[in-house]
Design an enzyme around this catalytic site. Structure first.
Site, mmCIF file in Angstrom:
data_model
loop_
_atom_site.group_PDB
_atom_site.id
_atom_site.type_symbol
_atom_site.label_atom_id
_atom_site.label_comp_id
_atom_site.label_asym_id
_atom_site.label_seq_id
_atom_site.Cartn_x
_atom_site.Cartn_y
_atom_site.Cartn_z
ATOM 1 N N TYR A 26 9.466 -2.400 -11.601
ATOM 2 C CA TYR A 26 9.849 -1.258 -10.769
ATOM 3 C C TYR A 26 11.188 -1.504 -10.085
ATOM 4 C CZ TYR A 26 9.749 2.205 -7.057
ATOM 5 O OH TYR A 26 10.086 3.226 -6.206
ATOM 6 N N GLU A 27 11.410 -2.746 -9.655
ATOM 7 C CA GLU A 27 12.639 -3.083 -8.938
ATOM 8 C C GLU A 27 13.784 -3.458 -9.881
ATOM 9 O OE1 GLU A 27 11.617 -5.972 -5.911
ATOM 10 O OE2 GLU A 27 10.799 -4.396 -4.633
ATOM 11 N N GLU A 84 6.230 -10.050 2.132
ATOM 12 C CA GLU A 84 7.095 -10.347 0.993
ATOM 13 C C GLU A 84 7.004 -9.233 -0.055
ATOM 14 O OE1 GLU A 84 9.817 -12.227 -1.438
ATOM 15 O OE2 GLU A 84 9.346 -12.647 0.649
ATOM 16 N N VAL A 88 1.461 -1.104 -5.149
ATOM 17 C CA VAL A 88 0.253 -0.421 -5.599
ATOM 18 C C VAL A 88 0.493 0.043 -7.022
ATOM 19 C CG1 VAL A 88 -1.274 1.565 -5.209
ATOM 20 C CG2 VAL A 88 -0.356 0.282 -3.259
ATOM 21 N N GLY A 96 -3.651 6.597 -0.455
ATOM 22 C CA GLY A 96 -3.704 5.858 0.802
ATOM 23 C C GLY A 96 -3.879 4.359 0.667
ATOM 24 N N ASN A 125 15.465 2.506 -2.635
ATOM 25 C CA ASN A 125 14.051 2.886 -2.713
ATOM 26 C C ASN A 125 13.669 3.859 -1.591
ATOM 27 O OD1 ASN A 125 11.312 3.066 -3.135
ATOM 28 N ND2 ASN A 125 11.034 0.879 -3.472
ATOM 29 N N TYR A 132 7.361 3.889 4.820
ATOM 30 C CA TYR A 132 7.401 3.036 6.004
ATOM 31 C C TYR A 132 7.721 3.840 7.259
ATOM 32 C CZ TYR A 132 7.153 -0.894 2.773
ATOM 33 O OH TYR A 132 6.757 -1.784 1.806
#
Length: 159
Positions: A26-27, A84, A88, A96, A125, A132
């Site tokens: 994903y990153e 770190e 999901v 959730g 992102n 957040y």
């Protein structure tokens, strides 16, 4: 679907590694993961661990992870939690799970008397940043993430 959040236990390391690899994909760093299940087991489940993890389960399958360790604030004089990795499985998002993992970390922080939870987010992102913010977290403007690794770390070590 019911989600159960619990501390990781021996036997979870392969699933944790699977999700770490999915996070790396994903990153946009799919080849960066050097960790192994054996290494995770050795670090997470030692007599005196220095890294910890919580997992999210749905129908007996681990679908989310929060990997963290303790840091320390000289200003507050207390430990904090450094998150770190929070990840999901894409198939489990929107229900959730990440919020429940963060809630478990907040409870862990309270139990340990921790002053705060810190983490880093990739600048691109926006989905994570929005999540957040929805928790009430704030970007720490003015602070930059720095790292010493690879050849530079070896050079400083005199190698």
């Amino acid at each position: 679907m019911t989600t159960t959040i619990r501390p990781a236990r021996p036997g979870d390391e392969s699933d944790i590694l699977r999700l770490v690899r999915a996070l790396a994909d994903y990153e946009r760093e799919p080849d960066a993961v050097e960790a192994t299940a054996e290494g995770l087991r050795a670090h997470l489940f030692t007599d005196v661990p220095r890294v910890f993890a919580h997992v999210a389960e749905q129908d007996g399958r681990i679908v989310g992870i929060a990997v963290w360790f303790l840091n320390f604030s000289t200003w507050t004089g207390r430990h904090g939690i450094y998150l770190e990795d929070l990840f999901v499985d894409p198939d489990a998002r929107g229900g959730g799970v990440a919020r429940e993992l963060m809630r478990a970390l907040a409870a862990e922080a309270a139990e340990r008397g921790s002053a705060r939870i810190d983490w880093a987010v990739l600048d691109w992102n926006e989905t994570a940043k929005g999540f957040y913010r929805s928790l009430g977290a704030q970007h720490q403007a003015g602070w930059e993430l720095w790292r010493l690794d690879g050849d530079a770390l070896a050079g400083l070590q005199g190698r």
